[in-house]
Design an enzyme around this catalytic site. Structure first.
Site, short mmCIF file in Angstrom:
data_model
loop_
_atom_site.label_atom_id
_atom_site.label_comp_id
_atom_site.label_asym_id
_atom_site.label_seq_id
_atom_site.Cartn_x
_atom_site.Cartn_y
_atom_site.Cartn_z
N GLN A 1 -8.31 -1.86 3.60
CA GLN A 1 -6.61 -1.30 3.04
C GLN A 1 -6.94 -0.18 1.74
O GLN A 1 -6.93 0.40 1.80
CB GLN A 1 -5.55 -2.08 2.47
N ASN B 1 -15.76 29.19 -22.59
CA ASN B 1 -16.13 27.90 -22.13
C ASN B 1 -16.41 28.28 -20.37
O ASN B 1 -15.21 28.20 -20.06
CB ASN B 1 -15.11 26.96 -22.71
N HIS C 1 -39.84 25.40 -12.05
CA HIS C 1 -39.45 23.72 -12.75
C HIS C 1 -38.64 24.44 -14.40
O HIS C 1 -39.29 24.33 -15.42
CB HIS C 1 -40.75 23.67 -14.03
N LYS D 1 -8.40 3.70 1.70
CA LYS D 1 -7.80 4.88 1.39
C LYS D 1 -7.62 5.61 0.27
O LYS D 1 -7.92 7.02 0.16
CB LYS D 1 -6.08 4.26 1.44
N LYS E 1 -15.30 30.88 -28.60
CA LYS E 1 -15.81 30.57 -27.38
C LYS E 1 -15.23 30.94 -25.89
O LYS E 1 -13.78 31.36 -26.62
CB LYS E 1 -15.60 28.86 -27.76
N SER F 1 0.84 -1.37 -0.32
CA SER F 1 -0.06 0.62 -0.02
C SER F 1 1.07 1.41 0.00
O SER F 1 0.69 2.11 0.09
CB SER F 1 -1.20 0.12 1.20
N GLU G 1 -18.51 23.42 -15.12
CA GLU G 1 -18.49 21.93 -15.50
C GLU G 1 -17.26 21.05 -14.95
O GLU G 1 -18.26 19.93 -14.78
CB GLU G 1 -18.50 21.92 -16.63
N SER H 1 -12.11 27.20 -27.31
CA SER H 1 -12.20 26.75 -28.08
C SER H 1 -11.02 26.32 -29.04
O SER H 1 -10.50 27.59 -29.29
CB SER H 1 -12.93 26.14 -28.92
N TYR I 1 -10.34 -6.53 12.59
CA TYR I 1 -9.81 -5.51 11.66
C TYR I 1 -9.11 -7.20 10.28
O TYR I 1 -8.95 -8.32 10.05
CB TYR I 1 -7.80 -5.40 11.36
N ASN J 1 -2.81 -2.89 12.86
CA ASN J 1 -3.82 -2.50 12.96
C ASN J 1 -4.44 -0.71 13.32
O ASN J 1 -5.11 -0.19 13.05
CB ASN J 1 -4.76 -3.53 13.23
N1 ARG Z 1 -1.33 -1.20 4.89
C1 ARG Z 1 -2.74 -1.78 5.76
C2 ARG Z 1 -4.15 -0.79 5.96
O1 ARG Z 1 -3.52 0.11 5.01
C3 ARG Z 1 -2.25 -1.77 7.10
C4 ARG Z 1 -1.48 -2.26 7.84
C5 ARG Z 1 -2.48 -3.28 8.47
N2 ARG Z 1 -2.24 -5.01 7.52
C6 ARG Z 1 -2.00 -5.79 8.32
N3 ARG Z 1 -1.92 -6.85 7.69
N4 ARG Z 1 -3.34 -6.13 9.57
O2 ARG Z 1 -5.19 -1.25 5.97
#
Ligand code: ARG
Length: 467
Positions: A322, A285, A156, A325, A283, A23, A290, A277, A317, A110
């Site tokens: 993951q 725009n 409307h 993110k 133009k 990650s 938008e 444009s 967990y 975790n």
């Molecule tokens: N990269 C993991 C996440 O974003 C965090 C680490 C926890 N990983 C684990 N294998 N217990 O959630």
């Protein structure tokens, strides 16, 4: 390929598995939070005598040095590491040796990632609140300057009754004000520290969770270690608040696009906030509006993705989390960019007041006022509605407007009409007489602006007392 957990394994991880699992490509965004959380953890471990004062000092100094070097650009985040936690810990051990190996005492990735993500989100909630506040200030400024900039109000998308730019923008002021209230709610609900939850069941070390929580500016620690590592509600709430902000920005953008069209010509966008444009030289725009409208889908997508990711996850967990993110980071940045650019766009656009007023005079926007005029002369409203309806038909047939009819023509429809009808259905009267709370009459608008100015100057953001 570098891992914190090799001990139990006899074979190296397949490269594709490593890449799929890693990650660092996106959780490097959490670098600052990871260092900040690790410093607080080490300080707490030192205070509790779990590590020695010297070890604590070496860790804190080492982490501060890593942060400084990454900020300066002299240390690059090593993307061959599995995640940002591994990078920080490995670099620390590399720099300070054995003391660095004690940082992870009484901690799991975790609760570490739960903390990092919460710290990151908390900062983004504050940033978003500031940006919405900036937008509100701009809207209020435009309202103050346009108390008598008349324009048609629509239902409307058909002209309905006359209003003003101040009143129309005031509607958005209320929407974005509610958005700030939502952010404040989220902030207070989320401001509890998950660190110390361990992998899922706490730890046997005598951690002082209250102390770590206070070092990191939290209200206190969370109360259930399983929930602490698997709760992403705060993130879902924030994505939901961002989605509502985007929905408001998108509606506002849609109006700006319509007002900017050749048919309406209500506004002139600043050259700095428009694009041209490649083929059509004439133009100009409204691309910013938008794009804001378009990017709304992206933010909704992040909300739906996270809700869906979370819906089947058993406690505690699981690696699914993951996935919280990338889309969240994207949504937070997207919404922040949109707020900033949108504010700049409305701050620089000009109203074509004459075009707006002329448009407000066409389309029988004063028909309700003409009916009200008859009501004031003793005609029951339902009858007045019918009389004015017939008058409108007559005007459509003659391609004219109510106020352009002669008194004789008017009297043919109702003998209640007197010459004071012309003033009663003038654009100015139609607006200025609307003085119920929340209506566009300028005396009422001034009162609403006063209340909202007080709101803006009165510490009503996050972290202040006057909620
Ligand atoms: N990269 C993991 C996440 O974003 C965090 C680490 C926890 N990983 C684990 N294998 N217990 O959630």
């Amino acid at each position: 390929m570098a891992q914190l957990w090799g001990g139990r394994f006899t074979k190296a991880t397949d490269q594709k598995v490593f890449d799929f699992n890693a990650s660092i490509g996106f959780d490097k965004n959490l670098f600052t939070q990871d260092v900040e959380g690790s410093i607080a953890h080490a300080v707490m471990l030192g205070k509790q005598g779990i590590i020695t004062a010297e070890e604590k000092d070496a860790i804190v100094k080492g982490l501060a040095g890593i942060r400084e070097d990454v900020e300066k650009g002299t240390l690059l985040i090593d993307e061959t590491q599995e995640d940002i936690h591994s990078f920080v810990e490995a670099t620390l051990i590399d720099r300070i040796g054995d003391a660095g190996k004690k940082l992870h005492t009484g901690r799991s990735r975790n609760d570490q990632v739960a903390l990092d993500m919460r710290l990151y989100t908390r900062a983004q909630v504050l940033k978003t609140d500031e940006l919405v506040k900036g937008l509100l200030e701009e809207i209020l400024h435009i309202m103050e300057e346009n108390l008598d900039t008349y324009m048609p109000g629509f239902t409307h998308l058909q002209k309905a009754q006359p209003t003003t730019v101040a009143h129309h923008f005031g509607a958005y002021f209320e929407m974005f004000k509610r958005d700030r209230q939502r952010l404040t709610d989220i902030y207070y609900r989320m401001n509890y520290c998950p660190l110390g939850a361990g992998a899922l069941a706490g730890t046997t070390y005598p951690l002082d969770r209250n102390y770590t929580a206070s070092l990191l500016g939290f209200e206190g620690p969370t109360l259930n270690s399983m929930d602490s590592v698997s709760d992403r509600d705060y993130l879902i709430e924030f994505l939901s608040a961002l989605s509502i902000i985007m929905m408001h920005l998108s509606r506002f953008s849609e109006e700006i696009i319509i007002w900017n069209s050749n048919e309406y010509r209500f506004i002139e966008l600043d050259d700095a906030f428009s694009t041209g444009s490649s083929i059509m030289p004439q133009k100009k725009n409204p691309d910013i509006a938008e794009l804001v409208r378009g990017k709304t889908g992206r933010v909704y997508g992040a909300l739906m993705a996270l809700l869906t990711t979370m819906k089947g996850i058993p406690l505690a967990y699981n690696k699914d989390m993951q996935e919280d993110k990338e889309l969240s980071f994207d949504a937070m940045k997207t919404a922040a960019d949109c707020l900033e650019l949108f504010t700049g766009m409305i701050a620089t656009m000009k109203f074509r007041k004459d075009v707006m007023a002329k448009s407000a005079m066409n389309g029988f926007t004063n028909a309700t006022d003409a009916a009200d005029y008859l009501v004031n002369k003793g005609v029951p409203f339902r009858d007045a509605h019918g009389i004015i309806g017939r008058l409108v038909l007559y005007c459509i047939d003659k391609d004219t407007s109510i106020d352009a009819l002669s008194i004789e023509e008017l009297k043919e429809v109702s003998d209640k009409f007197e010459p004071d009808i012309y003033d009663a259905v003038s654009l100015k009267t139609c607006v200025e007489k609307r003085l119920t709370l929340g209506a566009p009459g300028s005396e009422m608008m001034k009162e609403v602006i006063r209340i909202n100015k007080e709101y803006l100057s009165g510490n009503t953001g996050i972290g202040t007392t006057n909620q």
